[in-house]
Enzyme design. Structure first.
Site, short mmCIF file in Angstrom:
data_model
loop_
_atom_site.label_atom_id
_atom_site.label_comp_id
_atom_site.label_asym_id
_atom_site.label_seq_id
_atom_site.Cartn_x
_atom_site.Cartn_y
_atom_site.Cartn_z
N LYS A 68 82.36 148.67 59.15
CA LYS A 68 81.50 149.83 58.90
C LYS A 68 80.25 149.45 58.10
O LYS A 68 79.13 149.81 58.48
CB LYS A 68 82.30 150.89 58.13
CG LYS A 68 81.46 151.99 57.51
CD LYS A 68 82.33 152.95 56.72
CE LYS A 68 82.84 152.36 55.44
NZ LYS A 68 81.80 152.18 54.41
N THR A 69 80.42 148.73 57.00
CA THR A 69 79.29 148.41 56.14
C THR A 69 78.29 147.51 56.86
O THR A 69 77.07 147.67 56.73
CB THR A 69 79.78 147.71 54.85
OG1 THR A 69 80.75 148.55 54.22
CG2 THR A 69 78.64 147.45 53.90
#
Length: 722
Positions: free
Chosen positions: A45-46
């Site tokens: 995600k990041t």
């Protein structure tokens, strides 16, 4: 590489881009319109969020000042800023990147006068907020015993999370809410006079600014060409409304989150915000990130099977290119002490195989569960850390309780006496304490002795003297009872009669229930020792050893604290009914609470890379009473093909019971595989005694015990009495 026609040649960015999978790349390249990225646990995600932000800047789609990126923590904002800087080859000056609160402060400073504030307004912390509410309560002559300031502050904060200003609250229902509503209006008026705001106001006043001043809203909707939001599933109502207003301009909003990891409903998060994204932004695109880079296939299979039981979710299935790996290990144990012993054995075995202690974590549902693990590790000399809170014996309520026990055993312990003298509040102020200290120093005696002597003079008067007389009388009585009463029972009596337990029962803050659970566990701990003195000596050694740990440490934390972390080896303790799912969550939120508890179990499982070990105890002491526990319903929901299950082996209990029982050393429960029971059969259980089998359901028996009534018991914990 090109993003919608714009070439990007930055080498570091291109290297990052080449490492992405197709779904991740699609989430980066689709820069226009509304996008929801459903990012499962461990799916990068990041990386997607930072690479997308860098792509927008490198492709000249927008200047840094035209991009808004919001996160939930300062740490996440700092990491994102650093990653973006490395991808674009330098700092992005002017970028609006920060937490919801920091971005709102920036906006409010610019337009404070429109809200009747000066741009130098002060932001109150929790203590200042509470102090101000106490002043209002006193001025309004509101009974602070009946309406504790913390409770009123909590209600006001919940209203602010739901974007409710005083004028929007139409019909407070309960008596508490009616008083809170009255205080809320006075509190907001007082804040304005003080040129101050609290944290809830930062977003709430921004909403007020945007809705009442359309030109200000238009300025920001025009300025922000792109909006990026991290952890969207954790937004509350006020944050959600704030984002919707800002997205009215370009419509280019990208929210990244995971509905399966929404576990903060107790602090205002609304999982519904992410679930209705398509309705809020018609034409929105949803991209699922399902390729997991963290866990083995069995851990992912178990986690996916568990979370599929929830109805309120988009739905996705995590997968990995990793082959094989260990199945999720589920082990039943006799009680909490053996649970700590089993987990510690696993830790030592893994450490001997060169697994780092830093890559091991014990995740519990409630804070009180940490004590037995802590004490086991101290006994073995295994270094550990408690994340998200102090070690068990360092907690405020435990230090207070220890002070009461120390003063019972040693009345001349001045440090303990000073700690408990006005805890709970007895009307003994600083001036009284100064008198006691001065006299004690002058005569070179303890505070207790000084107090006894001053009772015979007029040096102390009024409420303070009466309170001290009562405390001294109680201390003397408790010391006499130490000679005749079981020390665990005496500890409970002292905490009750001193008013300390009642103090936390009256406290309605979110921390209070956990503190009460810790106090119950504290009494349980005392029961395990031969005397109160032996217990206090043990604690002293525990506290001394705590400072001598090495650099490598096992992590112990609650499931809530574990979100965002990952470890090679994860131990999930206490998976039993009555503990996990937590009864308080079920009682307050019903079906929605159960789904959030299941999401919490999912988060716990997906913290593990190589190994996940689940334990449950067949017996656990609750409120100092032994209770038979059933495995958590979540265990039954784990797909059998991804788990290996071990019930209990040969074992001996060593707990001292408050009630008469057979000698524990003579009872060793055996594995029940292959053992057949029949209806009406007489059986024996170590705690509940003799009974009769009334029903058989798989590996569970419903037994009508002679003295304790009907209970459900696992087969392996009873033996035939025929």
């Amino acid at each position: 590489m090109s993003v919608e026609g714009q070439d990007i040649t930055n080498p570091e960015f291109l290297e990052q881009l080449s490492s992405l999978n197709p779904a991740q790349r699609q989430a980066i390249e689709m820069t226009e319109g509304s996008l929801l990225v459903l990012a499962g646990a461990g799916t990068g995600k990041t990386r997607v969020l930072t690479t997308r932000l860098a792509a927008i800047l490198l492709s000249r789609k927008a200047w840094p000042s035209q991009v808004l990126a919001v996160t939930f923590t300062n740490k996440a904002a700092h990491e994102m800023r650093e990653r973006v800087a490395s991808l674009i080859g330098g700092p992005a000056e002017g970028l609006w990147l920060g937490t919801f609160h920091s971005v709102c402060v920036r906006i409010l400073r610019r337009h404070a006068e429109l809200l009747g504030l000066q741009n130098s307004f002060t932001i109150l912390d929790t203590d200042d907020q509470l102090r101000l509410i106490k002043q209002i309560i006193k001025a309004e002559e509101i009974d602070d015993k009946k309406f504790p300031p913390r409770v009123l502050a909590s209600i006001i904060s919940r209203w602010k999370d739901r974007a409710l200003m005083p004028e929007k609250i139409t019909s407070p229902s309960t008596e508490f809410e009616k008083v809170a509503f009255h205080v809320y209006g006075l509190y907001q008026a007082r804040l304005k006079v003080l040129n101050a705001v609290d944290f809830g106001d930062l977003i709430l006043l921004c909403l007020k600014l945007f809705t009442e001043h359309s030109d200000v809203l238009a300025h920001y909707t025009t300025q922000f060409h792109y909006i990026l939001v991290d952890e969207y599933q954790d937004t509350n109502v006020a944050q959600y409304l704030w984002l919707r207003l800002l997205a009215q301009g370009s419509g280019n909003i990208c929210c990244v989150g995971d509905d399966d990891q929404s576990i903060y409903g107790w602090r205002g998060a609304e999982v519904g915000n992410i679930l209705r994204f398509e309705k809020d932004f018609p034409g929105a695109v949803i991209i699922r990130l399902e390729q997991n880079y963290r866990s083995n296939s069995h851990i992912l299979g178990a986690a996916s099977g568990l979370i599929s039981q929830n109805k309120g979710r988009f739905g996705k299935t995590l997968w990995t290119e990793q082959d094989g790996g260990e199945k999720v290990h589920i082990q039943g144990v006799w009680d909490g002490e053996e649970e700590a012993r089993v987990v510690a054995d696993h830790v030592e075995n893994l450490h001997r195989k060169s697994q780092s202690l830093n890559q091991m974590a014990i995740l519990v549902r409630a804070g009180f569960q940490t004590r037995e693990f802590e004490e086991r590790f101290i006994t073995l000399g295994v270094p550990y850390r408690v994340i998200g809170g102090p070690r068990f014996y360092e907690r405020l309520e435990i230090r207070d309780a220890l002070a009461y026990m120390r003063i019972v055993v040693q009345p001349n312990d001045s440090l303990a006496f000073e700690r408990i003298i006005n805890t709970p509040k007895r009307g003994i102020g600083t001036s009284t304490l100064q008198i006691l200290h001065q006299y004690a120093r002058y005569e070179e005696i303890s505070l207790t002795e000084a107090t006894l002597r001053l009772m015979e003079t007029d040096e102390l008067r009024g409420k303070a003297k009466t309170a001290l007389q009562g405390l001294l009388y109680d201390m003397g009585r408790w010391r006499k009872q130490l000679e005749t009463m079981a020390h665990g029972e005496l500890a409970r009596l002292v905490l009750d009669e001193s008013g300390y337990t009642a103090m936390w029962q009256a406290d309605k803050s979110p921390e209070a229930p956990g503190r009460l659970e810790n106090l119950k566990e504290f009494v349980n701990a005392i029961d395990e020792f031969e005397s109160l003195q032996a217990f206090l000596e043990h604690v002293s050694l525990v506290m001394e050893n705590a400072s001598g740990t090495g650099t490598e440490m096992v992590s112990i934390m609650t499931l809530h604290s574990a979100k965002g972390l990952e470890f090679n080896n994860v131990f999930l303790a206490g998976w039993e009914e009555g503990l996990f799912p937590h009864p308080r969550a079920l009682g307050e939120a019903g079906g929605a609470g159960l789904e959030e508890e299941r999401r919490l179990a999912y988060v716990g499982l997906t913290r593990a890379r190589e190994r996940a070990i689940i334990t449950f105890a067949a017996n656990r002491r609750v409120h100092n009473q032994w209770q038979s526990s059933m495995p958590s319903r979540f265990i039954e929901e784990l797909p059998i093909e991804h788990t290996e299950r071990v019930n209990v082996g040969k074992r001996t209990l060593s707990y001292r019971r408050p009630q008469p029982t057979p000698k524990l050393s003579s009872f060793e429960p055996q594995l029940a595989e292959g053992k057949d029971f029949h209806l009406r059969q007489r059986v024996f259980h170590i705690k509940f005694g003799y009974g009769c089998v009334m029903a058989i359901e798989g590996d569970k028996l419903e037994i009508d015990f002679d003295h304790t009534g009907v209970k459900k018991i696992m087969k392996c914990f009873v033996k035939s009495a025929e």
